[in-house]
Design a protein around this motif. Sequence first.
Motif, PDB file in Angstrom:
ATOM      1  N   LEU A 182       7.186   7.107   0.268  1.00  0.00           N
ATOM      2  CA  LEU A 182       7.552   6.757  -1.094  1.00  0.00           C
ATOM      3  C   LEU A 182       9.061   6.589  -1.245  1.00  0.00           C
ATOM      4  CD1 LEU A 182       5.060   9.072  -3.012  1.00  0.00           C
ATOM      5  CD2 LEU A 182       5.040   6.564  -2.969  1.00  0.00           C
ATOM      6  N   GLN A 183       9.829   7.372  -0.511  1.00  0.00           N
ATOM      7  CA  GLN A 183      11.283   7.212  -0.545  1.00  0.00           C
ATOM      8  C   GLN A 183      11.695   5.831  -0.041  1.00  0.00           C
ATOM      9  OE1 GLN A 183      12.597  10.575   1.741  1.00  0.00           O
ATOM     10  NE2 GLN A 183      12.710  11.944  -0.035  1.00  0.00           N
ATOM     11  N   LYS A 184      11.020   5.350   0.995  1.00  0.00           N
ATOM     12  CA  LYS A 184      11.319   4.009   1.509  1.00  0.00           C
ATOM     13  C   LYS A 184      10.900   2.926   0.516  1.00  0.00           C
ATOM     14  CE  LYS A 184      10.792   5.400   6.357  1.00  0.00           C
ATOM     15  NZ  LYS A 184       9.996   5.217   7.607  1.00  0.00           N
ATOM     16  N   ILE A 185       9.761   3.135  -0.125  1.00  0.00           N
ATOM     17  CA  ILE A 185       9.269   2.152  -1.091  1.00  0.00           C
ATOM     18  C   ILE A 185      10.182   2.074  -2.304  1.00  0.00           C
ATOM     19  CG2 ILE A 185       7.361   1.654  -2.688  1.00  0.00           C
ATOM     20  CD1 ILE A 185       5.474   2.885  -0.625  1.00  0.00           C
ATOM     21  N   ALA A 186      10.829   3.192  -2.640  1.00  0.00           N
ATOM     22  CA  ALA A 186      11.666   3.245  -3.847  1.00  0.00           C
ATOM     23  C   ALA A 186      12.741   2.172  -3.844  1.00  0.00           C
ATOM     24  CB  ALA A 186      12.291   4.628  -3.977  1.00  0.00           C
ATOM     25  N   GLY A 187      13.165   1.738  -2.660  1.00  0.00           N
ATOM     26  CA  GLY A 187      14.188   0.706  -2.583  1.00  0.00           C
ATOM     27  C   GLY A 187      13.680  -0.670  -2.938  1.00  0.00           C
ATOM     28  N   ALA A 188      12.378  -0.874  -2.869  1.00  0.00           N
ATOM     29  CA  ALA A 188      11.781  -2.166  -3.204  1.00  0.00           C
ATOM     30  C   ALA A 188      10.489  -1.913  -3.973  1.00  0.00           C
ATOM     31  CB  ALA A 188      11.503  -2.977  -1.935  1.00  0.00           C
ATOM     32  N   PRO A 189      10.585  -1.405  -5.207  1.00  0.00           N
ATOM     33  CA  PRO A 189       9.389  -1.044  -5.969  1.00  0.00           C
ATOM     34  C   PRO A 189       8.544  -2.258  -6.314  1.00  0.00           C
ATOM     35  CG  PRO A 189      11.319  -0.979  -7.369  1.00  0.00           C
ATOM     36  CD  PRO A 189      11.823  -1.194  -5.973  1.00  0.00           C
ATOM     37  N   GLY A 190       7.271  -2.022  -6.509  1.00  0.00           N
ATOM     38  CA  GLY A 190       6.328  -3.067  -6.863  1.00  0.00           C
ATOM     39  C   GLY A 190       4.984  -2.446  -7.154  1.00  0.00           C
ATOM     40  N   PRO A 191       3.951  -3.252  -7.359  1.00  0.00           N
ATOM     41  CA  PRO A 191       2.620  -2.712  -7.636  1.00  0.00           C
ATOM     42  C   PRO A 191       2.166  -1.801  -6.504  1.00  0.00           C
ATOM     43  CG  PRO A 191       2.677  -5.075  -8.000  1.00  0.00           C
ATOM     44  CD  PRO A 191       3.958  -4.723  -7.335  1.00  0.00           C
ATOM     45  N   LEU A 192       1.513  -0.702  -6.862  1.00  0.00           N
ATOM     46  CA  LEU A 192       1.177   0.324  -5.880  1.00  0.00           C
ATOM     47  C   LEU A 192      -0.249   0.807  -6.090  1.00  0.00           C
ATOM     48  CD1 LEU A 192       2.432   2.120  -3.598  1.00  0.00           C
ATOM     49  CD2 LEU A 192       2.998   3.772  -5.393  1.00  0.00           C
ATOM     50  N   ALA A 193      -0.899   1.192  -4.990  1.00  0.00           N
ATOM     51  CA  ALA A 193      -2.226   1.807  -5.041  1.00  0.00           C
ATOM     52  C   ALA A 193      -2.308   2.885  -3.977  1.00  0.00           C
ATOM     53  CB  ALA A 193      -3.320   0.763  -4.809  1.00  0.00           C
ATOM     54  N   ALA A 194      -3.087   3.918  -4.255  1.00  0.00           N
ATOM     55  CA  ALA A 194      -3.381   4.963  -3.278  1.00  0.00           C
ATOM     56  C   ALA A 194      -4.864   4.903  -2.952  1.00  0.00           C
ATOM     57  CB  ALA A 194      -3.006   6.336  -3.826  1.00  0.00           C
ATOM     58  N   MET A 195      -5.198   5.085  -1.683  1.00  0.00           N
ATOM     59  CA  MET A 195      -6.581   4.979  -1.240  1.00  0.00           C
ATOM     60  C   MET A 195      -6.975   6.225  -0.460  1.00  0.00           C
ATOM     61  SD  MET A 195      -8.285   2.000   1.105  1.00  0.00           S
ATOM     62  CE  MET A 195     -10.043   1.930   1.391  1.00  0.00           C
ATOM     63  N   THR A 196      -8.096   6.844  -0.863  1.00  0.00           N
ATOM     64  CA  THR A 196      -8.633   8.008  -0.154  1.00  0.00           C
ATOM     65  C   THR A 196     -10.059   7.716   0.286  1.00  0.00           C
ATOM     66  OG1 THR A 196      -9.356   8.997  -2.253  1.00  0.00           O
ATOM     67  CG2 THR A 196      -7.190   9.646  -1.421  1.00  0.00           C
ATOM     68  N   GLY A 197     -10.444   8.332   1.387  1.00  0.00           N
ATOM     69  CA  GLY A 197     -11.759   8.077   1.957  1.00  0.00           C
ATOM     70  C   GLY A 197     -12.783   9.133   1.598  1.00  0.00           C
ATOM     71  N   PRO A 198     -13.952   9.069   2.236  1.00  0.00           N
ATOM     72  CA  PRO A 198     -15.019  10.039   1.975  1.00  0.00           C
ATOM     73  C   PRO A 198     -14.762  11.344   2.712  1.00  0.00           C
ATOM     74  CG  PRO A 198     -15.705   8.513   3.665  1.00  0.00           C
ATOM     75  CD  PRO A 198     -14.344   8.052   3.223  1.00  0.00           C
ATOM     76  N   GLU A 199     -15.630  12.326   2.490  1.00  0.00           N
ATOM     77  CA  GLU A 199     -15.470  13.626   3.144  1.00  0.00           C
ATOM     78  C   GLU A 199     -15.465  13.501   4.667  1.00  0.00           C
ATOM     79  OE1 GLU A 199     -14.526  16.167   1.761  1.00  0.00           O
ATOM     80  OE2 GLU A 199     -15.119  16.068  -0.336  1.00  0.00           O
ATOM     81  N   GLY A 200     -16.237  12.563   5.196  1.00  0.00           N
ATOM     82  CA  GLY A 200     -16.287  12.387   6.644  1.00  0.00           C
ATOM     83  C   GLY A 200     -15.153  11.556   7.207  1.00  0.00           C
ATOM     84  N   GLY A 201     -14.274  11.074   6.329  1.00  0.00           N
ATOM     85  CA  GLY A 201     -13.166  10.246   6.780  1.00  0.00           C
ATOM     86  C   GLY A 201     -13.581   8.794   6.982  1.00  0.00           C
ATOM     87  N   PHE A 202     -12.614   7.973   7.313  1.00  0.00           N
ATOM     88  CA  PHE A 202     -12.892   6.572   7.593  1.00  0.00           C
ATOM     89  C   PHE A 202     -13.415   6.424   9.016  1.00  0.00           C
ATOM     90  CE2 PHE A 202      -9.589   6.362   4.319  1.00  0.00           C
ATOM     91  CZ  PHE A 202     -10.129   5.436   3.440  1.00  0.00           C
ATOM     92  N   ALA A 203     -14.271   5.448   9.229  1.00  0.00           N
ATOM     93  CA  ALA A 203     -14.732   5.134  10.579  1.00  0.00           C
ATOM     94  C   ALA A 203     -13.577   4.530  11.377  1.00  0.00           C
ATOM     95  CB  ALA A 203     -15.902   4.152  10.521  1.00  0.00           C
ATOM     96  N   PRO A 204     -13.564   4.724  12.706  1.00  0.00           N
ATOM     97  CA  PRO A 204     -12.476   4.160  13.523  1.00  0.00           C
ATOM     98  C   PRO A 204     -12.291   2.662  13.331  1.00  0.00           C
ATOM     99  CG  PRO A 204     -13.728   5.739  14.806  1.00  0.00           C
ATOM    100  CD  PRO A 204     -14.471   5.566  13.507  1.00  0.00           C
ATOM    101  N   THR A 205     -13.389   1.929  13.199  1.00  0.00           N
ATOM    102  CA  THR A 205     -13.268   0.479  13.003  1.00  0.00           C
ATOM    103  C   THR A 205     -12.631   0.157  11.654  1.00  0.00           C
ATOM    104  OG1 THR A 205     -15.552   0.463  12.175  1.00  0.00           O
ATOM    105  CG2 THR A 205     -15.211  -0.086  14.496  1.00  0.00           C
TER     106      THR A 205
END
Length: 254
Positions: A182-205
Amino acid sequence: MSSEKIATRLYIEQDLRAGATIGLDHSQAHFLRSVLRLEAGVSLGVFNGRDGEWRAEIEAIGKGWVSLLVHEQRRPQERSQDLWLVFAPVKRARIDFIAEKATELGVSRLQPVLTRYTDVSRVNCDRLAATTKEAAEQCERLDLPDVREPITLPRLLETWPSERRLLLCAEAGDATPITEALQKIAGAPGPLAAMTGPEGGFAPTELDALMQLPFVTPVSLGPRILRADTAALAALTCCQSMLGDWKRRPAFRT
Protein backbone atom coordinates in the motif's frame (compact mmCIF):
# COMPACT_ATOMS: atom_id res chain seq x y z
CA MET A 1 -26.60 21.52 8.56
CA SER A 2 -29.13 20.59 11.22
CA SER A 3 -27.98 19.54 14.69
CA GLU A 4 -31.42 18.60 16.00
CA LYS A 5 -31.58 15.33 17.88
CA ILE A 6 -32.78 12.40 15.80
CA ALA A 7 -34.15 9.08 17.04
CA THR A 8 -32.72 6.86 14.28
CA ARG A 9 -31.65 6.83 10.62
CA LEU A 10 -33.45 5.15 7.73
CA TYR A 11 -32.46 4.38 4.15
CA ILE A 12 -35.31 5.07 1.74
CA GLU A 13 -35.69 4.92 -2.04
CA GLN A 14 -37.67 8.13 -2.57
CA ASP A 15 -36.20 11.47 -3.62
CA LEU A 16 -35.56 13.88 -0.76
CA ARG A 17 -36.41 17.59 -0.69
CA ALA A 18 -37.81 20.05 1.81
CA GLY A 19 -41.56 19.68 2.20
CA ALA A 20 -41.79 16.18 0.68
CA THR A 21 -44.13 13.66 2.30
CA ILE A 22 -42.95 10.06 2.35
CA GLY A 23 -44.82 6.90 3.18
CA LEU A 24 -42.66 4.13 4.63
CA ASP A 25 -42.95 0.46 3.74
CA HIS A 26 -44.50 -2.00 6.20
CA SER A 27 -41.21 -3.26 7.65
CA GLN A 28 -39.88 0.22 8.37
CA ALA A 29 -43.23 1.29 9.80
CA HIS A 30 -43.24 -1.76 12.09
CA PHE A 31 -39.69 -0.97 13.20
CA LEU A 32 -40.53 2.60 14.17
CA ARG A 33 -43.88 1.87 15.83
CA SER A 34 -43.44 -1.55 17.43
CA VAL A 35 -39.67 -1.86 17.99
CA LEU A 36 -38.59 1.71 18.75
CA ARG A 37 -42.09 2.75 19.93
CA LEU A 38 -41.82 6.18 18.37
CA GLU A 39 -44.68 8.63 18.09
CA ALA A 40 -45.74 11.49 15.85
CA GLY A 41 -43.47 14.52 16.09
CA VAL A 42 -40.23 12.55 16.51
CA SER A 43 -37.35 13.49 14.18
CA LEU A 44 -35.47 10.93 12.06
CA GLY A 45 -32.53 11.05 9.69
CA VAL A 46 -33.31 9.77 6.18
CA PHE A 47 -30.97 9.19 3.23
CA ASN A 48 -31.18 7.60 -0.22
CA GLY A 49 -27.58 7.55 -1.47
CA ARG A 50 -28.21 10.51 -3.81
CA ASP A 51 -29.51 13.55 -1.95
CA GLY A 52 -27.52 13.53 1.28
CA GLU A 53 -29.13 13.08 4.68
CA TRP A 54 -32.26 14.99 5.69
CA ARG A 55 -34.20 15.52 8.88
CA ALA A 56 -37.72 14.17 8.65
CA GLU A 57 -40.49 14.25 11.21
CA ILE A 58 -43.03 11.50 11.85
CA GLU A 59 -46.17 13.24 10.63
CA ALA A 60 -48.55 10.39 11.43
CA ILE A 61 -48.14 6.79 12.51
CA GLY A 62 -50.42 3.77 12.65
CA LYS A 63 -50.36 -0.01 12.53
CA GLY A 64 -48.30 -0.93 9.49
CA TRP A 65 -47.88 2.60 8.13
CA VAL A 66 -45.92 5.78 8.82
CA SER A 67 -45.96 9.14 7.06
CA LEU A 68 -42.86 11.36 7.20
CA LEU A 69 -42.53 15.05 6.47
CA VAL A 70 -39.07 16.05 5.21
CA HIS A 71 -37.67 19.31 6.61
CA GLU A 72 -34.03 20.29 5.98
CA GLN A 73 -30.79 18.68 4.85
CA ARG A 74 -28.49 17.56 7.64
CA ARG A 75 -25.52 16.58 5.45
CA PRO A 76 -24.77 16.93 1.74
CA GLN A 77 -24.10 13.81 -0.31
CA GLU A 78 -20.52 12.55 -0.25
CA ARG A 79 -18.83 10.08 -2.58
CA SER A 80 -17.76 6.90 -0.82
CA GLN A 81 -14.26 5.52 -1.14
CA ASP A 82 -13.89 3.61 -4.43
CA LEU A 83 -12.89 0.34 -2.76
CA TRP A 84 -14.16 -3.09 -3.77
CA LEU A 85 -14.13 -6.30 -1.78
CA VAL A 86 -13.98 -9.50 -3.84
CA PHE A 87 -14.43 -12.53 -1.61
CA ALA A 88 -15.20 -16.23 -1.76
CA PRO A 89 -18.59 -16.85 -0.08
CA VAL A 90 -18.62 -18.51 3.33
CA LYS A 91 -21.44 -19.92 5.43
CA ARG A 92 -24.47 -17.79 6.23
CA ALA A 93 -23.66 -16.17 9.59
CA ARG A 94 -20.13 -15.33 8.52
CA ILE A 95 -21.04 -13.96 5.10
CA ASP A 96 -23.57 -11.69 6.80
CA PHE A 97 -20.78 -10.60 9.14
CA ILE A 98 -18.53 -9.79 6.17
CA ALA A 99 -21.28 -7.74 4.51
CA GLU A 100 -22.06 -5.82 7.71
CA LYS A 101 -18.48 -4.99 8.63
CA ALA A 102 -17.39 -4.25 5.06
CA THR A 103 -20.21 -1.71 4.88
CA GLU A 104 -18.99 -0.11 8.10
CA LEU A 105 -15.47 -0.05 6.65
CA GLY A 106 -16.68 1.89 3.62
CA VAL A 107 -16.53 -0.52 0.68
CA SER A 108 -18.30 0.58 -2.48
CA ARG A 109 -18.86 -2.90 -3.93
CA LEU A 110 -19.24 -6.42 -2.56
CA GLN A 111 -18.45 -9.06 -5.20
CA PRO A 112 -18.76 -12.75 -4.25
CA VAL A 113 -16.46 -14.91 -6.38
CA LEU A 114 -16.73 -18.67 -6.85
CA THR A 115 -13.38 -20.45 -6.75
CA ARG A 116 -12.46 -24.12 -7.02
CA TYR A 117 -12.45 -24.66 -3.25
CA THR A 118 -15.46 -22.46 -2.43
CA ASP A 119 -17.85 -24.52 -0.29
CA VAL A 120 -20.86 -22.22 -0.72
CA SER A 121 -22.40 -22.24 -4.19
CA ARG A 122 -25.50 -20.08 -3.55
CA VAL A 123 -25.55 -16.58 -2.10
CA ASN A 124 -28.72 -14.80 -0.98
CA CYS A 125 -27.89 -11.36 -2.36
CA ASP A 126 -31.22 -9.90 -1.19
CA ARG A 127 -30.31 -10.80 2.38
CA LEU A 128 -26.83 -9.35 1.94
CA ALA A 129 -28.32 -6.13 0.59
CA ALA A 130 -30.64 -5.91 3.60
CA THR A 131 -27.65 -6.43 5.89
CA THR A 132 -25.72 -3.62 4.21
CA LYS A 133 -28.72 -1.30 4.51
CA GLU A 134 -29.01 -1.88 8.26
CA ALA A 135 -25.26 -1.41 8.68
CA ALA A 136 -25.30 1.86 6.71
CA GLU A 137 -28.15 3.17 8.84
CA GLN A 138 -26.16 2.44 12.00
CA CYS A 139 -22.72 3.69 10.91
CA GLU A 140 -23.84 7.04 9.39
CA ARG A 141 -22.96 6.19 5.81
CA LEU A 142 -24.78 8.21 3.18
CA ASP A 143 -24.96 5.41 0.62
CA LEU A 144 -25.02 1.63 0.29
CA PRO A 145 -22.40 -0.65 -1.23
CA ASP A 146 -23.26 -2.28 -4.53
CA VAL A 147 -23.98 -5.97 -3.82
CA ARG A 148 -23.24 -8.05 -6.93
CA GLU A 149 -24.36 -11.54 -7.87
CA PRO A 150 -21.72 -14.29 -7.48
CA ILE A 151 -19.40 -14.78 -10.43
CA THR A 152 -16.83 -17.45 -11.25
CA LEU A 153 -13.18 -16.51 -10.94
CA PRO A 154 -12.43 -16.94 -14.68
CA ARG A 155 -15.38 -14.75 -15.61
CA LEU A 156 -14.38 -12.14 -13.03
CA LEU A 157 -10.89 -11.89 -14.50
CA GLU A 158 -12.22 -11.71 -18.08
CA THR A 159 -14.31 -8.67 -17.24
CA TRP A 160 -11.98 -6.98 -14.74
CA PRO A 161 -11.26 -3.27 -15.44
CA SER A 162 -7.51 -3.14 -16.03
CA GLU A 163 -7.14 0.27 -14.35
CA ARG A 164 -8.32 -1.16 -10.99
CA ARG A 165 -5.49 -2.64 -8.95
CA LEU A 166 -6.36 -5.94 -7.27
CA LEU A 167 -4.67 -6.83 -3.99
CA LEU A 168 -4.63 -10.62 -3.86
CA CYS A 169 -4.61 -11.75 -0.22
CA ALA A 170 -2.96 -15.14 -0.63
CA GLU A 171 0.04 -16.64 1.10
CA ALA A 172 2.05 -16.93 -2.09
CA GLY A 173 5.79 -17.28 -1.74
CA ASP A 174 6.59 -13.83 -3.12
CA ALA A 175 3.71 -11.98 -1.46
CA THR A 176 4.61 -8.54 -0.10
CA PRO A 177 3.30 -7.47 3.32
CA ILE A 178 0.12 -5.52 2.62
CA THR A 179 1.37 -2.37 4.34
CA GLU A 180 4.46 -2.28 2.11
CA ALA A 181 2.35 -2.81 -0.99
CA LEU A 182 0.00 0.00 0.00
CA GLN A 183 2.91 2.36 0.63
CA LYS A 184 4.09 1.78 -2.93
CA ILE A 185 0.59 2.26 -4.32
CA ALA A 186 0.24 5.55 -2.44
CA GLY A 187 2.54 7.19 -4.97
CA ALA A 188 0.16 6.38 -7.82
CA PRO A 189 -3.34 6.08 -6.31
CA GLY A 190 -6.25 4.78 -8.33
CA PRO A 191 -9.21 2.40 -8.13
CA LEU A 192 -8.50 -0.42 -5.70
CA ALA A 193 -9.93 -3.82 -4.75
CA ALA A 194 -9.01 -6.45 -2.18
CA MET A 195 -9.58 -10.13 -2.90
CA THR A 196 -9.77 -13.00 -0.38
CA GLY A 197 -10.23 -16.68 -1.05
CA PRO A 198 -12.13 -19.55 0.57
CA GLU A 199 -11.14 -21.38 3.75
CA GLY A 200 -9.20 -23.92 1.68
CA GLY A 201 -7.30 -21.21 -0.16
CA PHE A 202 -6.95 -20.74 -3.89
CA ALA A 203 -6.09 -23.69 -6.11
CA PRO A 204 -2.53 -23.63 -7.53
CA THR A 205 -3.86 -23.12 -11.05
CA GLU A 206 -5.94 -20.16 -9.85
CA LEU A 207 -2.92 -18.59 -8.21
CA ASP A 208 -0.87 -19.09 -11.34
CA ALA A 209 -3.52 -17.38 -13.46
CA LEU A 210 -3.83 -14.48 -11.04
CA MET A 211 -0.08 -13.93 -10.73
CA GLN A 212 0.26 -13.45 -14.50
CA LEU A 213 -2.13 -10.48 -14.58
CA PRO A 214 -0.55 -7.00 -14.56
CA PHE A 215 -3.20 -5.49 -12.30
CA VAL A 216 -2.77 -8.13 -9.55
CA THR A 217 -0.50 -7.50 -6.55
CA PRO A 218 -0.09 -10.49 -4.20
CA VAL A 219 0.00 -9.39 -0.56
CA SER A 220 0.47 -11.07 2.81
CA LEU A 221 -1.70 -10.38 5.85
CA GLY A 222 0.92 -11.41 8.38
CA PRO A 223 2.41 -14.55 9.91
CA ARG A 224 -0.85 -16.18 11.06
CA ILE A 225 -3.43 -18.11 9.04
CA LEU A 226 -6.60 -16.03 9.06
CA ARG A 227 -10.12 -17.28 8.51
CA ALA A 228 -11.77 -15.99 5.37
CA ASP A 229 -13.95 -13.41 7.12
CA THR A 230 -11.05 -12.17 9.27
CA ALA A 231 -8.82 -11.84 6.19
CA ALA A 232 -11.40 -9.75 4.35
CA LEU A 233 -11.80 -7.27 7.19
CA ALA A 234 -8.05 -7.12 7.90
CA ALA A 235 -7.37 -6.24 4.26
CA LEU A 236 -10.06 -3.55 4.21
CA THR A 237 -8.79 -2.07 7.45
CA CYS A 238 -5.28 -1.74 6.03
CA CYS A 239 -6.57 -0.18 2.81
CA GLN A 240 -8.72 2.39 4.58
CA SER A 241 -6.09 3.30 7.16
CA MET A 242 -3.36 3.90 4.58
CA LEU A 243 -5.12 4.98 1.39
CA GLY A 244 -8.76 5.44 2.30
CA ASP A 245 -11.07 7.80 4.14
CA TRP A 246 -9.94 7.13 7.71
CA LYS A 247 -8.03 10.42 7.62
CA ARG A 248 -11.25 12.39 7.36
CA ARG A 249 -12.77 14.04 10.38
CA PRO A 250 -15.37 11.89 12.17
CA ALA A 251 -19.01 12.34 11.27
CA PHE A 252 -21.00 14.54 13.62
CA ARG A 253 -23.34 12.86 16.05
CA THR A 254 -26.43 14.24 17.72
